[in-house]
Design a protein around this motif. Structure first.
Motif, PDB file in Angstrom:
ATOM      1  N   ARG A 163       0.971  -0.949   0.257  1.00 46.65           N
ATOM      2  CA  ARG A 163      -0.282  -0.222   0.099  1.00 46.65           C
ATOM      3  C   ARG A 163       1.286   1.325  -0.273  1.00 46.65           C
ATOM      4  O   ARG A 163       1.935   1.264   0.707  1.00 46.65           O
ATOM      5  N   GLU A 164       0.758   2.197  -0.632  1.00 46.98           N
ATOM      6  CA  GLU A 164       1.320   3.742  -0.882  1.00 46.98           C
ATOM      7  C   GLU A 164      -0.026   4.290  -0.205  1.00 46.98           C
ATOM      8  O   GLU A 164      -1.125   4.324  -1.110  1.00 46.98           O
ATOM      9  N   PHE A 165       0.448   5.727  -0.313  1.00 41.61           N
ATOM     10  CA  PHE A 165       0.104   7.141  -0.069  1.00 41.61           C
ATOM     11  C   PHE A 165      -0.127   7.737  -1.302  1.00 41.61           C
ATOM     12  O   PHE A 165       0.928   8.024  -1.330  1.00 41.61           O
ATOM     13  N   VAL A 166      -1.124   8.064  -1.910  1.00 44.08           N
ATOM     14  CA  VAL A 166      -0.717   9.430  -3.216  1.00 44.08           C
ATOM     15  C   VAL A 166      -1.420  10.545  -2.973  1.00 44.08           C
ATOM     16  O   VAL A 166      -3.375  10.235  -2.108  1.00 44.08           O
ATOM     17  N   SER A 167      -1.393  11.556  -2.617  1.00 43.08           N
ATOM     18  CA  SER A 167      -1.955  13.043  -1.805  1.00 43.08           C
ATOM     19  C   SER A 167      -2.514  13.617  -3.617  1.00 43.08           C
ATOM     20  O   SER A 167      -2.157  12.779  -3.950  1.00 43.08           O
ATOM     21  N   GLU A 168      -3.599  14.590  -3.032  1.00 45.19           N
ATOM     22  CA  GLU A 168      -4.192  15.339  -3.791  1.00 45.19           C
ATOM     23  C   GLU A 168      -3.365  15.985  -5.246  1.00 45.19           C
ATOM     24  O   GLU A 168      -3.809  16.090  -6.311  1.00 45.19           O
ATOM     25  N   GLY A 169      -2.088  16.431  -4.473  1.00 47.07           N
ATOM     26  CA  GLY A 169      -0.927  17.009  -5.220  1.00 47.07           C
ATOM     27  C   GLY A 169      -0.381  16.193  -5.984  1.00 47.07           C
ATOM     28  O   GLY A 169       1.256  17.053  -5.979  1.00 47.07           O
ATOM     29  N   GLY A 170      -0.098  14.354  -5.784  1.00 49.23           N
ATOM     30  CA  GLY A 170       0.947  14.246  -6.355  1.00 49.23           C
ATOM     31  C   GLY A 170       1.602  13.446  -5.056  1.00 49.23           C
ATOM     32  O   GLY A 170       2.236  12.413  -5.896  1.00 49.23           O
ATOM     33  N   LEU A 171       1.979  13.957  -4.241  1.00 43.49           N
ATOM     34  CA  LEU A 171       2.865  13.421  -3.703  1.00 43.49           C
ATOM     35  C   LEU A 171       3.003  11.810  -2.895  1.00 43.49           C
ATOM     36  O   LEU A 171       1.838  11.285  -2.374  1.00 43.49           O
ATOM     37  N   VAL A 172       4.235  10.871  -3.228  1.00 44.35           N
ATOM     38  CA  VAL A 172       3.665   9.406  -2.563  1.00 44.35           C
ATOM     39  C   VAL A 172       4.062   9.461  -1.545  1.00 44.35           C
ATOM     40  O   VAL A 172       5.702   9.480  -0.691  1.00 44.35           O
ATOM     41  N   LEU A 173       3.093   8.532   0.013  1.00 43.91           N
ATOM     42  CA  LEU A 173       4.442   8.619   0.761  1.00 43.91           C
ATOM     43  C   LEU A 173       4.030   7.525   1.508  1.00 43.91           C
ATOM     44  O   LEU A 173       2.865   6.151   1.053  1.00 43.91           O
TER      45      LEU A 173
END
Ligand code: ADP
Length: 332
Positions: free
Chosen positions: A253-263
């Motif tokens: 799993r990864e997190f993708v922000s509305e601004g495109g940041l992947v964490l």
């Protein structure tokens, strides 16, 4: 000494409800800090404990006794306010001894208790001075002395340090904490300053809009905030929040922000592919270097002991605090 129990307390001013079922258990000898933004109901709650404001519904106990209808003077509590309200034409000794004089205690007893309070608060050499010849911190200590001589079951503090300058606030913070360690009396302390809450409390009560958001030990709130409000309120500088979605199945799993940041997503987070989430990152939990998430430096603020760096990725602005001295320039 006594504990305090606040059970499902409501407060209405006319038709406006400002407190909605607040319950807090305060143990005998505990230092409890009520913290929250202006208008959340901290002072109202403290004034209800003091008996200066009637409660609309619920029960307040001091020790075993229900005090809902007990007059302030019979509650065995002492209150220290933000404005020290010292009598300008009375000496330090007379100011400290005033509650005992009002209670018509014998002079020998007053002298003895004033002497003891002055000793505890390091005011002995100022006993004959008038308030105008004292510093802000000394005046605040006199106000505390006036509370101590009454030997109350509970101390109530209403933003006692907010009129002092930043440096003095830090030293008075330590003094009040030391006072508590010596006297071991229950303290309920109101502040809007989360750093004061974190550094002084055994237990913090975070309030918002007349409700309790979370109760816990300082580091428990820091490590395990129950909601975004507590996460954002506790900790300085404040936690970063980034809105986005979870992508991928468990294990990848990864997190993708509305601004495109992947964490990265922590293993214990109970979120699945497609979930919309608010991702929180404390500024001090980010390090800066090669090979991480690429971001553009916006502002660098060195304070000597650490460096605060604001960085951007797409529309996401992230605040970081690192121990190193960072030489990066805006745009790098
Ligand atoms: P805090 O101490 O957290 O800043 P207060 O306890 O002073 O908050 O106020 C809580 C709420 O109650 C606020 O919305 C405030 O406007 C309202 N309030 C306080 N005192 C009164 C009053 N005497 N009459 C009407 N509303 C009041």
């Amino acid at each position: 000494m006594a504990g305090v129990n606040i059970d499902d307390v409501f407060k209405r001013y006319g038709s406006v409800q400002v407190m909605h079922g607040v319950s807090i258990d305060i143990e005998d000898g505990e230092f409890v800090v009520l913290v929250g933004p202006s208008g959340c109901g901290k002072s109202t709650l403290l004034r209800m404990l003091a008996g200066l404001e009637p409660i609309s519904q619920g029960t307040i106990r001091i020790g075993e006794k229900v005090v809902n209808d007990v007059l302030p003077k019979d509650r065995d509590i002492a209150m220290v306010f933000q404005s020290y309200a010292l009598y300008p034409h009375k000496t330090v000794a007379q100011n400290i001894g005033f509650p005992l004089k009002m209670a018509k205690r014998p002079k020998a007893e007053i002298d003895e208790k004033v002497g003891r309070a002055a000793d505890i608060l390091d005011l002995t050499k100022y006993l004959d001075r008038y308030p105008k010849a004292l510093s802000g911190g000394q005046r605040q200590r006199v106000a505390m002395g006036r509370a101590i001589v009454r030997d109350p079951k509970v101390f109530l503090f209403d933003e006692p340090l907010s009129n002092l300058d930043a440096k003095l606030r830090v030293s008075m913070r330590m003094e009040i904490k030391e006072l508590h360690q010596r006297l071991k009396t229950t303290i309920v302390y109101v502040t809007h300053d989360q750093i004061e809450a974190m550094t002084m409390a055994d237990k913090i009560v975070v309030m918002r809009d007349g409700k309790v958001e979370q109760i816990g030990a300082p580091l428990d709130l820091y490590d395990n905030p129950q909601n975004v409000f507590v996460a954002g309120f506790i900790g300085s500088p404040s936690m970063n929040f980034v809105k986005g979605r979870i992508r991928g199945a468990s294990g990848a799993r990864e997190f993708v922000s509305e601004g495109g940041l992947v964490l990265p997503v922590p293993a214990e987070a109970s979120v699945a592919d497609g979930h919309e989430v608010v991702y929180g990152i404390r500024p001090e939990h980010i390090s800066i270097g090669e090979g991480g998430v690429p971001m553009d430096v916006v502002v660098v603020e060195p304070t000597g002991s650490e460096t605060q760096v604001f960085a951007r990725s797409g529309t996401d602005l992230i605040d970081t605090v690192v121990k190193d001295r960072i030489s990066a320039r805006p745009g790098e």
